[in-house]
Design a protein around this motif. Structure first.
Motif, PDB file in Angstrom:
ATOM      1  N   TRP A 130       0.797  -1.221   0.000  1.00  0.00           N
ATOM      2  CA  TRP A 130       0.000   0.000   0.000  1.00  0.00           C
ATOM      3  C   TRP A 130       0.833   1.277   0.000  1.00  0.00           C
ATOM      4  N   ARG A 183      -4.558   2.556   2.937  1.00  0.00           N
ATOM      5  CA  ARG A 183      -4.702   1.654   1.798  1.00  0.00           C
ATOM      6  C   ARG A 183      -4.033   2.313   0.586  1.00  0.00           C
ATOM      7  N   TYR A 184      -3.936   1.562  -0.496  1.00  0.00           N
ATOM      8  CA  TYR A 184      -3.326   2.073  -1.730  1.00  0.00           C
ATOM      9  C   TYR A 184      -4.062   3.310  -2.222  1.00  0.00           C
ATOM     10  N   ASP A 189      -4.764   6.070  -0.804  1.00  0.00           N
ATOM     11  CA  ASP A 189      -5.587   6.762   0.187  1.00  0.00           C
ATOM     12  C   ASP A 189      -5.267   8.259   0.080  1.00  0.00           C
TER      13      ASP A 189
END
Length: 158
Positions: A62, A137-138, A140
């Protein structure tokens, strides 16, 4: 007669060099060592050249891939990402570290892991801790904003 003296000297130089190379190989040391000035010259990119930046987190899932995506299109940067965990999507390799001019890790533990695994290779590398916890998270939005605020000041880019 002159040639024999020179020939003998060359033979001695070659012998001494080969024994030094063999001993350095036994100790796991690179020989001949590069001078500090040359290392600095090689590691500091010219203003017109791109900077190779390696982003590191644990699993390369992430945070570091987000950083790679955010900074991939910057004209002064070449970027890669990797993880310190054995089960990372892309485990940081010795080649990655040799390639990098600057290494940006998300947490202090990543710096410690890299130093434990690649002590010799990291001797003259610049490593910076971004202090970004594993809470995102990725891509974000908050993570992207943090990266956009912290990275430019470290790399001295706009």
């Amino acid at each position: 007669m002159k040639n024999e003296g020179k020939r003998e000297k060359n033979w001695k130089d070659l012998y001494i060099r080969s024994t030094k190379l063999a001993r350095a190989k036994q100790l796991g040391i690179e020989y001949p060592r590069i001078s500090d000035a040359e290392l600095r010259k090689n590691s500091i990119s010219e203003a017109s050249e791109q900077i190779n930046v390696l982003f590191v987190c644990s699993k390369n899932q992430w945070r570091s891939p987000t950083a790679e995506t955010v900074w991939r299109s910057h004209p002064k940067l070449n970027v890669r990402s990797g993880g310190t965990s054995p089960n990372a999507r892309h485990h940081v390799s010795e080649d990655d570290i040799r390639w990098a001019d600057v290494i940006l890790v998300m947490e202090e533990k990543h710096k410690s892991r890299l130093k434990a695994e690649y002590t010799r290779v990291l001797d003259f590398k610049s490593i910076h801790v971004l202090d970004i916890p594993d809470d995102y998270r990725y891509m974000d939005a908050e993570l992207v904003e943090q990266l956009k605020q912290t990275v430019p000041s470290i790399l001295m880019i706009e």
